[in-house]
Design a protein around this motif. Structure first.
Motif, PDB file in Angstrom:
ATOM      1  N   ARG A 108       0.825  -1.211   0.000  1.00  0.00           N
ATOM      2  CA  ARG A 108       0.000   0.000   0.000  1.00  0.00           C
ATOM      3  C   ARG A 108       0.863   1.266   0.000  1.00  0.00           C
ATOM      4  O   ARG A 108       0.473   2.278  -0.565  1.00  0.00           O
ATOM      5  CB  ARG A 108      -0.950  -0.009   1.192  1.00  0.00           C
ATOM      6  N   ALA A 151       1.951   1.787  -3.510  1.00  0.00           N
ATOM      7  CA  ALA A 151       0.852   2.316  -4.313  1.00  0.00           C
ATOM      8  C   ALA A 151       0.557   3.777  -3.988  1.00  0.00           C
ATOM      9  O   ALA A 151      -0.001   4.494  -4.810  1.00  0.00           O
ATOM     10  CB  ALA A 151      -0.409   1.486  -4.077  1.00  0.00           C
ATOM     11  N   GLY A 152       0.923   4.184  -2.762  1.00  0.00           N
ATOM     12  CA  GLY A 152       0.572   5.543  -2.351  1.00  0.00           C
ATOM     13  C   GLY A 152      -0.695   5.587  -1.527  1.00  0.00           C
ATOM     14  O   GLY A 152      -1.232   6.653  -1.263  1.00  0.00           O
ATOM     15  N   LEU A 153      -1.199   4.409  -1.117  1.00  0.00           N
ATOM     16  CA  LEU A 153      -2.410   4.364  -0.293  1.00  0.00           C
ATOM     17  C   LEU A 153      -2.099   4.628   1.180  1.00  0.00           C
ATOM     18  O   LEU A 153      -2.986   4.929   1.958  1.00  0.00           O
ATOM     19  CB  LEU A 153      -3.100   3.010  -0.436  1.00  0.00           C
ATOM     20  N   GLU A 154      -0.826   4.462   1.549  1.00  0.00           N
ATOM     21  CA  GLU A 154      -0.395   4.816   2.900  1.00  0.00           C
ATOM     22  C   GLU A 154       0.852   5.696   2.752  1.00  0.00           C
ATOM     23  O   GLU A 154       1.601   5.541   1.793  1.00  0.00           O
ATOM     24  CB  GLU A 154       0.014   3.575   3.714  1.00  0.00           C
ATOM     25  N   THR A 155       1.047   6.569   3.718  1.00  0.00           N
ATOM     26  CA  THR A 155       2.253   7.386   3.721  1.00  0.00           C
ATOM     27  C   THR A 155       3.231   6.764   4.709  1.00  0.00           C
ATOM     28  O   THR A 155       2.874   6.510   5.851  1.00  0.00           O
ATOM     29  CB  THR A 155       1.931   8.816   4.191  1.00  0.00           C
ATOM     30  N   ASP A 214       0.848  12.328  -5.533  1.00  0.00           N
ATOM     31  CA  ASP A 214      -0.504  11.884  -5.238  1.00  0.00           C
ATOM     32  C   ASP A 214      -0.714  10.508  -5.868  1.00  0.00           C
ATOM     33  O   ASP A 214      -0.082  10.162  -6.870  1.00  0.00           O
ATOM     34  CB  ASP A 214      -1.493  12.875  -5.841  1.00  0.00           C
ATOM     35  N   VAL A 215      -1.600   9.746  -5.254  1.00  0.00           N
ATOM     36  CA  VAL A 215      -1.860   8.389  -5.729  1.00  0.00           C
ATOM     37  C   VAL A 215      -2.276   8.370  -7.204  1.00  0.00           C
ATOM     38  O   VAL A 215      -1.962   7.446  -7.941  1.00  0.00           O
ATOM     39  CB  VAL A 215      -2.926   7.732  -4.824  1.00  0.00           C
ATOM     40  N   PHE A 259      -3.818  -1.406  -9.218  1.00  0.00           N
ATOM     41  CA  PHE A 259      -3.881  -2.071  -7.917  1.00  0.00           C
ATOM     42  C   PHE A 259      -5.086  -3.015  -7.910  1.00  0.00           C
ATOM     43  O   PHE A 259      -6.186  -2.616  -8.282  1.00  0.00           O
ATOM     44  CB  PHE A 259      -4.037  -1.015  -6.814  1.00  0.00           C
TER      45      PHE A 259
END
Lengths: 288, 272, 329
Positions: free
Chosen positions: C46, C49-53, C70-71, C78
């Motif tokens: 994640r 993917a950029g879903l979590e920092t 940005d995601v 995904f």
């Protein structure tokens, strides 16, 4: 809960004690007939006691019409505001984790445990002639209490939680994955909300709006405190019923009441319909 | 501050901010005004207002009728929920739909309808009068009206929980040799109790504050059939704002304590 | 497109999900993140993917640091574990979603979108389902639609979270072979998360074995199996036996790494037969050694000499033949 599982449960229960089953079903019918159906029929029979003519005179009288208009005005302002609030509250509560979240949920529900009379009282204390803002308001020639704004405010107060309460559990159950998928596929925040979130919560939203409308339309205590009962001006339909009743004009009171009853039945139908759609949605989610 | 804010789901600040502002402006600050207003009174004056015999009589009446109405619904509501979930029979759907009528029907309409039925000249009131029972204009009538308006609470909280208890659980208990009443006592009751208490608490809180459906059937005799919300109205009509406020605060505080107690009881049940 | 994970750490309140992760994934590679649940593999996916920092560290795509991107700008496909198909949209609309969300000037016409969607649906062999809703599909079909939807925006990287986790055994086997073949065709840099070592071995070019927020080993399937870097990797990649040698010494060996005999042989130990399980091509024998609590499982071909007429309670002689002999292990 789908009707399919309800029926499945019900079918398997057929093996239970038949006498107890019959007694309980008869009891349910009795409660329904005596407690729910009979009051309904009384309203109608009292309304049409003196024929259809008197009924129509009562509901078409100018004061009744203006009361209807005021009720609809209050609904038209309170419901959209609480709708936007409900979506906003449900969004921050269900999509994120933060300290104080459960306190926020409790506060959202607070108006449900406050007596409607107190809901009216607090606005009188704030905006009434002797209220905290009373002097300032009268200096600027603004009237809130004993006028339409007060009625709208009181209506908003008692209906604040309805939409939020329906949406929070629904959105918590749906999670955030579809929103994440939408963002990964290039949707911006607004596109995500409009194309993914909103269609998913549509039926819960409608359900909440229906309940909110029912309460806004029928609110009595809170509105009664702030209304001032000026016929043709600050009377809502429920207040109009009270005035007619207290004047011993029972036929007219029940005629207007039957109008509200008809609206209530329409709301029940709408509720049933949106609830059915909602439960179908939920059962599909469960199967995944 | 513990936070878990996804970087991809926007709107946290906006929605939380809007929610807090809206809630503060329309609910919290106005309620705060209620408590602020009581500071106009000294403690002794406050006690004097709320210990007036008329206030105490109304307090007792409001809380006892709301309690009994919630209790009656606790029984009727549970049975209704049971019947609606477990049995199929003609009219089940219509009864299920109509359970919510008290929520949809304006309370004033409910009030005049029940009064017309249970007044001494009414359809049921006259039958009751024949056996010497007076319903309308007595605490019994108030309890009846409250039972009507709070009917859906217990049904609607118990119903989904009951539907979620798999039939197998009861069957398993029965296979282990439990008799029907033992199954109810040891299997169903513990599972239903938290939801039942929630329904009871909701019905009770609503009953204490209810106004519209009660004032028609109550008769509103001071010391006898005058409920607390009506007493607030009476004080307001006499421009006694501090008196009305004191009673309002009393109502809120007592309701809050009772709801807290129910909440604590519920937690004790859920975490044995 | 290559992926570099540099010094990435992530905490959830007090829980340390990832601790200083470094990982290089080559362009066109198919990599498996393998580990038990809670090891941090999904969090790592994640974060890529950029879903979590991440709390610390960087993600670099093809030499460019995308940590701050940005995601939407990462151009990542995904596939969620439970697919996250839009339940109110048809299969067609699900796959078309990414194309329709493009800014006006980049957005293809509906005609082009339709062609593209049908092309993708053909690729996943489900074009005939275009008008159905997700709830009407089987798990395997949803999985493939989710993949088609992710590929529609022509991502440079494909990330899959437990892609076969929610499927039944038979469909899972078919789909993972299909995914491996698909990867052969399109050669997209792909990372997938799994807790199933068989799945990782069968599909991936390289396996990243994770445990408790750290990487235990990175290597080709054969490498991590034959030369595990730690006891954890050894245990996680297959069944194992432990034979105590005394003085706190023991050796680890897999059930098939054993020599069995009915008669006494050099270096063979005596054991009692506790159970005999024919499993098709092989037979599993459970052995109990005197003075050792842990039972030993041995797997031999079903027509092995030592098996004829063997019954429970008899004695057997066995000797481990571990492929890796490593003093302490």
């Amino acid at each position: 809960m789908t009707s399919a599982t309800l029926t499945a449960n019900a079918n398997s229960a057929r093996r239970g004690n038949p006498l107890a089953r019959r007694l309980l079903i008869a009891g349910a019918w009795l409660v329904f007939a005596l407690f729910l159906l009979l009051p309904l029929l009384v309203v109608l029979s009292e309304a049409f006691k003196q024929g259809v003519g008197t009924f129509f005179t009562a509901i078409l009288e100018p004061d009744a019409i203006s009361a209807l208009k005021l009720t609809l005005t209050a609904v038209a302002i309170a419901v959209p505001l609480n709708l936007v609030f409900g979506v906003s509250a449900a969004w921050c509560v269900s999509k994120y984790e933060f300290t104080g979240k459960s306190l926020l949920v409790t506060l959202i529900d607070l108006p449900f445990s406050v007596s409607p009379v107190i809901a009216g009282l607090i606005y009188v204390l704030l905006f009434g002639a002797q209220g905290y803002f009373g002097q300032w308001l009268s200096d600027h020639d603004i009237q809130i209490v004993f006028a339409i704004p007060g009625i709208v405010l009181a209506t908003i107060f008692v209906t604040v939680p309805f939409v939020a309460r329906e949406l929070i559990p629904l959105m918590q159950e749906q999670g955030t994955q579809e929103e994440e998928a939408a963002r990964l596929l290039g949707a911006n925040g607004w596109q995500m909300f409009w194309h993914v979130t909103l269609p998913n919560i549509k039926w819960g939203l409608i359900y909440g709006v229906v309940l909110c409308t029912a309460r806004a339309m029928g609110e009595f205590g809170a509105v009664s405190v702030v209304s001032g009962h000026i016929r043709g001006l600050t009377n809502t339909l429920p207040l109009h019923v009270e005035i007619l009743y207290n004047e011993y004009n029972h036929v007219a009171a029940f005629s207007v009441a039957s109008l509200l009853l008809a609206l209530a039945l329409i709301i029940l139908l709408l509720k049933q319909w949106s609830e059915a759609r909602l439960s179908r949605l939920k059962s599909n989610a469960d199967e995944e | 501050m513990s936070r878990r804010i996804s970087p991809v789901i926007p709107g946290f600040g906006l929605t939380l901010g809007y929610t807090l502002v809206y809630l503060s402006l329309l609910v919290l600050i106005p309620l705060g005004a209620l408590f602020l207003k009581t500071t106009d009174l000294t403690w002794a004056q406050f006690i004097q207002v709320i210990s007036a015999p008329r206030v105490l009589a109304a307090l007792k009446l409001s809380f006892s009728t709301a309690f009994f109405a919630a209790l009656i619904n606790g029984v009727i509501g549970t049975l209704l929920a049971w019947v609606l979930v477990r049995y199929t029979f003609p009219g089940r759907k219509i009864i299920d739909a109509m359970i919510d009528l008290p929520f949809a029907l304006p309370t004033a309409v409910a009030g005049i309808a029940l009064t017309a039925l249970y007044a001494p000249k009414g359809l049921i009131g006259s039958l009751a009068a024949d056996i010497g029972l007076k319903i309308a204009y007595t605490p019994l009538g108030i309890t009846l009206a409250l039972t009507f308006v709070t009917l859906p609470f217990v049904v609607r909280t118990v119903q989904p929980v009951l539907a979620d208890i798999p039939r197998e659980v009861e069957e398993a208990a029965a296979c282990l040799g439990a008799k029907p009443l033992q199954v109810a006592r040891h299997v169903l009751l513990p599972a239903l109790l938290p939801a039942w208490l929630t329904g009871f608490a909701l019905a009770f809180a609503r009953g204490v504050g209810e106004y519209g459906s009660v004032i028609f059937i109550a008769g509103n005799m001071p010391m006898k059939t005058e409920i607390l919300p009506l007493l607030i109205m009476v004080k307001l009509d006499q421009y006694d704002y501090t008196g009305a406020t004191a009673i309002g605060v009393l109502m809120l505080v007592v309701s809050f304590i009772l709801l807290l107690a129910i909440n604590l009881l519920q937690r004790r049940i859920e975490t044995p | 497109m290559s992926i570099e994970v540099r010094n990435v750490s992530k905490h959830f309140n007090a829980f340390r999900a990832l601790n200083n992760i470094n990982l290089d994934i080559n362009s066109g590679e198919l990599v498996a993140l393998l580990g038990p649940s809670g090891c941090g593999k999904t969090t790592l996916l994640r974060i890529i993917a950029g879903l979590e920092t991440p709390d610390a560290g960087n993600i670099v795509f093809h030499g460019e640091d995308v940590s701050g991107h940005d995601v939407r700008d990462r151009n990542v496909g995904f596939v969620f574990q439970h697919y996250a198909l839009f339940r109110h949209m048809t299969v067609f609309d699900n796959v078309a979603f990414g194309l329709r969300m493009k800014p006006k000037k980049e957005r293809p016409s509906e005609k082009v979108i339709a062609e593209k969607v049908h092309e993708l649906l053909n690729m996943v062999q489900l074009d005939w389902l275009a008008d159905r809703y997700p709830e009407q599909l089987s798990g395997g079909q949803r999985q493939r639609i989710a993949l088609a939807r992710a590929l529609a925006v022509q991502p440079k990287i494909l990330l899959l979270d437990e892609p076969f986790g929610a499927l039944d055994a038979k469909v899972r086997k078919e789909l993972r072979r299909w995914l491996a073949r698909l990867h052969e065709e399109i050669h997209l840099t792909s990372v997938f998360v799994t807790h199933d070592q068989e799945e990782a071995m069968e599909v991936a070019d390289r396996i990243v074995v994770m445990n408790k927020g750290v990487i235990e080993q990175i290597g080709a399937p054969g490498e991590v199996y034959e030369q595990p870097a730690s006891d954890f990797v050894y245990h996680f990649l297959g069944d194992s036996n432990r034979l105590h040698l005394g003085d706190d010494q023991h050796i680890l060996f897999r059930p098939h790494e054993v020599s069995l005999s009915r008669s006494e042989l050099d270096d063979h130990r005596l054991a009692e037969v506790r159970d005999i399980r024919p499993l098709g091509a092989i037979t599993r024998i459970t052995l109990k050694i005197k003075d050792q609590d842990e039972l030993i499982e041995a797997e031999v071909v079903k027509d092995h000499d030592s098996l004829s007429g063997l019954v429970r309670g008899e004695s057997l002689f066995f000797k481990p033949r571990p492929s890796v002999v490593n003093g302490q292990r």
